[in-house]
Write a protein that holds these residues in place. Structure first.
Motif, PDB file in Angstrom:
ATOM      1  N   LEU A 173       0.812  -1.213   0.000  1.00 32.22           N
ATOM      2  CA  LEU A 173       0.000   0.000   0.000  1.00 32.22           C
ATOM      3  C   LEU A 173       0.844   1.261   0.000  1.00 32.22           C
ATOM      4  CD1 LEU A 173      -2.805  -0.971   2.551  1.00 32.22           C
ATOM      5  CD2 LEU A 173      -2.845  -1.110   0.055  1.00 32.22           C
ATOM      6  N   ASP A 175       2.661  -3.196   3.678  1.00 33.01           N
ATOM      7  CA  ASP A 175       1.267  -3.576   3.461  1.00 33.01           C
ATOM      8  C   ASP A 175       0.432  -3.104   4.645  1.00 33.01           C
ATOM      9  OD1 ASP A 175       1.911  -5.431   5.451  1.00 33.01           O
ATOM     10  OD2 ASP A 175       1.700  -7.185   4.149  1.00 33.01           O
ATOM     11  N   ALA A 176      -0.861  -3.390   4.623  1.00 31.94           N
ATOM     12  CA  ALA A 176      -1.756  -2.940   5.693  1.00 31.94           C
ATOM     13  C   ALA A 176      -1.335  -3.515   7.044  1.00 31.94           C
ATOM     14  CB  ALA A 176      -3.198  -3.328   5.362  1.00 31.94           C
ATOM     15  N   ALA A 181      -0.380  -1.512  10.448  1.00 27.66           N
ATOM     16  CA  ALA A 181      -1.194  -1.762  11.647  1.00 27.66           C
ATOM     17  C   ALA A 181      -0.335  -2.157  12.845  1.00 27.66           C
ATOM     18  CB  ALA A 181      -2.225  -2.843  11.358  1.00 27.66           C
ATOM     19  N   THR A 208      -4.701   5.775   8.644  1.00 28.98           N
ATOM     20  CA  THR A 208      -5.270   4.600   7.990  1.00 28.98           C
ATOM     21  C   THR A 208      -6.751   4.440   8.345  1.00 28.98           C
ATOM     22  OG1 THR A 208      -4.548   3.204   9.826  1.00 28.98           O
ATOM     23  CG2 THR A 208      -3.058   3.370   7.931  1.00 28.98           C
ATOM     24  N   PRO A 225     -11.547   1.837   8.622  1.00 31.99           N
ATOM     25  CA  PRO A 225     -10.422   1.897   7.685  1.00 31.99           C
ATOM     26  C   PRO A 225     -10.767   2.780   6.486  1.00 31.99           C
ATOM     27  CG  PRO A 225     -10.975  -0.387   8.225  1.00 31.99           C
ATOM     28  CD  PRO A 225     -12.061   0.476   8.793  1.00 31.99           C
ATOM     29  N   PRO A 268      -6.071   4.478   0.825  1.00 30.36           N
ATOM     30  CA  PRO A 268      -6.005   3.805   2.126  1.00 30.36           C
ATOM     31  C   PRO A 268      -5.082   4.472   3.137  1.00 30.36           C
ATOM     32  CG  PRO A 268      -4.876   2.493   0.456  1.00 30.36           C
ATOM     33  CD  PRO A 268      -5.484   3.665  -0.240  1.00 30.36           C
ATOM     34  N   GLN A 269      -4.247   5.441   2.706  1.00 29.74           N
ATOM     35  CA  GLN A 269      -3.439   6.213   3.644  1.00 29.74           C
ATOM     36  C   GLN A 269      -3.578   7.693   3.326  1.00 29.74           C
ATOM     37  OE1 GLN A 269      -2.253   2.463   3.137  1.00 29.74           O
ATOM     38  NE2 GLN A 269      -1.260   3.790   1.700  1.00 29.74           N
TER      39      GLN A 269
END
Length: 200
Positions: A39, A76-77, A81, A149, A155, A163-164
Motif C-alpha cells: 500500500l 502492506d496494511a 497496523a 489509515t 479503515p 487507504p493512507q
C-alpha cells in the motif's frame, strides 16, 4: 489547490500499480517483504529495503508518475497496523467538522526504511492521482504528521481518502489554525502511496 478539486484517476488504473515484486538489490540483508499487497512504497535515501528496483511491467502507476528506484521499502496494511498509532481530531475541509484520524507517525513509518527522525532530508509525498507534495523532515516532525489509515474508527478505502493519508492536526498548529479550513491541508496528500526520500 483544494484537494476535493483534484482529478482522481486511480479508479481507472485499478490496484495493479500498488502491487510490488519481492526481492532487493540492497547489499545488506533485506527486511522481510510484505505478505499482502503493498500500500505504501518508500524509496530514495533509505538504508533498509525489502524489494528491488521498479518493475516497469508490474509497477504501472509508479511508472506513469515518473517514479524510479533501484531499491525500496514496501509496506502492506498489516505492517502499518503493527506500528504504534496516534490519534488526531482535525476539522476537515470537506464538511468543516472534526474527525478522528488514526495511524502511525510518518517518522515511525520512515524509520522502518532506515530513515532516522531528524535526518536532513526532503520528502516527496505522492498520492494515487499524481498529487505530489515536497516537505522537509523537520516540518514532518514539527507538525507531528501521521499516516492515517482510519477515519472515525473505520479503515479508509481507495476511492475515498485512503487507504493512507499523510495528515496533521491543523487545528492545533500555529502555521495553520488561523487559516480558512480549505487552506490548511495543501501539504497533506490523501491516497498516499509513495514517499521519495531526498538528501537535503
Amino acid at each position: 489547490m483544494s484537494m476535493n478539486k483534484r482529478n482522481f484517476v486511480a479508479a481507472g488504473m485499478g490496484l495493479a500499480g500498488l502491487w510490488t515484486a519481492a526481492g532487493s538489490s540492497h547489499a545488506a540483508t533485506p527486511a522481510k517483504a510484505p505478505s499482502g499487497p503493498t500500500l505504501l512504497t518508500i524509496s530514495g535515501a533509505i538504508t533498509q529495503s525489502n524489494r528491488g528496483a521498479l518493475d516497469t511491467t508490474i509497477d504501472q502507476m509508479m511508472g506513469k508518475h515518473g517514479i524510479q528506484f533501484d531499491k525500496a521499502f514496501a509496506l502492506d496494511a498489516a505492517a502499518l497496523a503493527r506500528m504504534p498509532a496516534v490519534t488526531i481530531k482535525p476539522t476537515l475541509e470537506y464538511d468543516s467538522k472534526p474527525h478522528t484520524l488514526k495511524g502511525p507517525l510518518l517518522t515511525t513509518v520512515l524509520a522502518a526504511a532506515g530513515v532516522a527522525a531528524g535526518s536532513p532530508v526532503q520528502l516527496g509525498l505522492r498520492a494515487v492521482d499524481g498529487y505530489n507534495v515536497n516537505i522537509s523532515m523537520a516540518d514532518v516532525q514539527a507538525y507531528r504528521m501521521i499516516v492515517a489509515t482510519h477515519i472515525d474508527g473505520q479503515p479508509m478505502g481507495l476511492g475515498g481518502l485512503g487507504p493512507q493519508w499523510a495528515v496533521y492536526d491543523a487545528d492545533v498548529l500555529p502555521a495553520f489554525k488561523d487559516k480558512p479550513v480549505k487552506e490548511r491541508f495543501g501539504l497533506c496528500p490523501w491516497g498516499l502511496y509513495h514517499i521519495e526520500v531526498k538528501k537535503a
